[in-house]
Design a protein around this motif. Structure first.
Motif, PDB file in Angstrom:
ATOM      1  N   GLU A  66       0.840  -1.202   0.000  1.00  0.00           N
ATOM      2  CA  GLU A  66       0.000   0.000   0.000  1.00  0.00           C
ATOM      3  C   GLU A  66       0.878   1.256   0.000  1.00  0.00           C
ATOM      4  O   GLU A  66       0.614   2.217  -0.724  1.00  0.00           O
ATOM      5  CB  GLU A  66      -0.904  -0.004   1.233  1.00  0.00           C
TER       6      GLU A  66
ATOM      7  N   HIS B 282      -6.088   5.559   7.098  1.00  0.00           N
ATOM      8  CA  HIS B 282      -7.296   4.780   7.328  1.00  0.00           C
ATOM      9  C   HIS B 282      -6.966   3.753   8.410  1.00  0.00           C
ATOM     10  O   HIS B 282      -5.810   3.572   8.780  1.00  0.00           O
ATOM     11  CB  HIS B 282      -7.815   4.127   6.037  1.00  0.00           C
TER      12      HIS B 282
ATOM     13  N   ASP C 268      -3.065   5.787   3.466  1.00  0.00           N
ATOM     14  CA  ASP C 268      -3.827   5.496   2.267  1.00  0.00           C
ATOM     15  C   ASP C 268      -3.108   6.064   1.044  1.00  0.00           C
ATOM     16  O   ASP C 268      -2.779   7.247   1.007  1.00  0.00           O
ATOM     17  CB  ASP C 268      -5.214   6.131   2.398  1.00  0.00           C
ATOM     18  N   TRP C 269      -2.858   5.217   0.031  1.00  0.00           N
ATOM     19  CA  TRP C 269      -2.024   5.661  -1.091  1.00  0.00           C
ATOM     20  C   TRP C 269      -2.690   6.724  -1.955  1.00  0.00           C
ATOM     21  O   TRP C 269      -2.015   7.579  -2.524  1.00  0.00           O
ATOM     22  CB  TRP C 269      -1.591   4.485  -1.957  1.00  0.00           C
TER      23      TRP C 269
ATOM     24  N   CYS D 297      -7.760  -3.088   1.405  1.00  0.00           N
ATOM     25  CA  CYS D 297      -6.325  -2.996   1.678  1.00  0.00           C
ATOM     26  C   CYS D 297      -6.016  -4.247   2.501  1.00  0.00           C
ATOM     27  O   CYS D 297      -5.990  -4.215   3.722  1.00  0.00           O
ATOM     28  CB  CYS D 297      -5.987  -1.721   2.445  1.00  0.00           C
TER      29      CYS D 297
ATOM     30  N   GLU E 144      -5.357   8.853  -0.921  1.00  0.00           N
ATOM     31  CA  GLU E 144      -5.775  10.025  -0.156  1.00  0.00           C
ATOM     32  C   GLU E 144      -4.618  10.696   0.580  1.00  0.00           C
ATOM     33  O   GLU E 144      -4.708  11.861   0.975  1.00  0.00           O
ATOM     34  CB  GLU E 144      -6.860   9.630   0.857  1.00  0.00           C
TER      35      GLU E 144
ATOM     36  N   ALA F 241      -9.996   0.665   2.559  1.00  0.00           N
ATOM     37  CA  ALA F 241      -9.151   1.797   2.185  1.00  0.00           C
ATOM     38  C   ALA F 241      -9.938   2.702   1.248  1.00  0.00           C
ATOM     39  O   ALA F 241     -11.050   2.393   0.841  1.00  0.00           O
ATOM     40  CB  ALA F 241      -7.879   1.296   1.504  1.00  0.00           C
TER      41      ALA F 241
ATOM     42  N   VAL G 115     -10.883   6.741   4.916  1.00  0.00           N
ATOM     43  CA  VAL G 115     -10.215   7.906   5.507  1.00  0.00           C
ATOM     44  C   VAL G 115     -11.211   8.743   6.311  1.00  0.00           C
ATOM     45  O   VAL G 115     -10.908   9.232   7.399  1.00  0.00           O
ATOM     46  CB  VAL G 115      -9.543   8.761   4.407  1.00  0.00           C
TER      47      VAL G 115
END
Length: 237
Positions: free
Chosen positions: A98, A190, A183-184, A125, A186, A130, A135
């Motif tokens: 991630e 999360h 989170d990749w 995720c 956002e 995710a 988020v």
């Protein structure tokens, strides 16, 4: 005693971080192997045939790639009768992947318009949720002090809140109670860890979400939209 100390020292001397990282990077330095790893990010066990299809490669090539990933301890194999299933080695590998996605996403600067909106909205995720929805849930938990400031533990209010939802934790689980997973898409946190996995399972069991077979996308159901608004103050529609 001295001999034992020498043996221990010798074992440590064989571990060279730079070499180990290079070996791991080499095991991942193939597009087909990365396709396999990303497919396994949905948290489920896949057959070699299924992974062959998602990676769009021949069965013999898939077998070679799976062997390479197994040797690097990136995946594990589960046998049930004559069938073999593959999944990520652990949640730590999922978190690593991630983070890699986040780095690649923001170093290559792709347009968000080119990323499927469903994937940005909600996705798996590994064994937790995710994406944008996840988020927002983390922000709710933080704002309402359900989790500690660093996201690494539940507060008393958090335990009570999860219990009221109907989520009961197994205290015997050795896994970290909860953690802030970056989170990749956002670039915010999360919820991961045992709490994140339990929350995802709760959502799925209560039909708040539905997985898309063969993909990481997660669909929020009509019931889920209502529930997320009621319990987490989210406007998801």
């Amino acid at each position: 005693m001295l001999d034992h100390q020498k043996d221990v020292s010798s074992e440590w001397e064989t571990y060279i971080p730079e070499l180990s990282m290079a070996t791991l990077a080499a095991a991942m330095s193939d597009t087909s192997r990365m396709k396999i790893l990303c497919a396994l990010m949905d948290g489920r066990a896949w057959t070699a045939t299924e992974l062959c299809s998602v990676a769009d490669i021949a069965p013999s090539t898939t077998s070679a790639h799976l062997s390479r990933l197994l040797k690097a301890n990136l995946i594990t194999c589960l046998s049930q009768g004559r069938h073999r299933y593959f999944r990520l080695y652990s949640s730590h590998i999922a978190s690593f992947l991630e983070n890699m996605m986040g780095v690649s996403f923001h170093t290559t600067h792709p347009s968000r318009k080119k990323v499927p909106q469903e994937l940005l909205k909600a996705r798996t995720c590994y064994d937790h949720l995710a994406g944008e929805i996840a988020v927002q849930i983390y922000d709710f938990l933080s704002k309402n002090q359900w989790i500690t400031d660093d996201g690494n533990n539940l507060t008393k209010s958090g335990r009570e809140g999860f219990t009221q939802l109907g989520i009961h934790f197994d205290e015997k689980v050795k896994r970290k109670k909860c953690c802030a997973c970056l989170d990749w898409s956002e670039r915010k946190f999360h919820l991961g860890g045992h709490a994140g996995a339990m929350l995802f399972e709760f959502f799925e069991t209560n039909n708040w979400i539905q997985r898309v077979t063969g993909y990481r996308e997660v669909i929020i159901t009509k019931q889920g939209h209502r529930a997320l608004r009621k319990y987490f103050s989210l406007e998801t529609e």
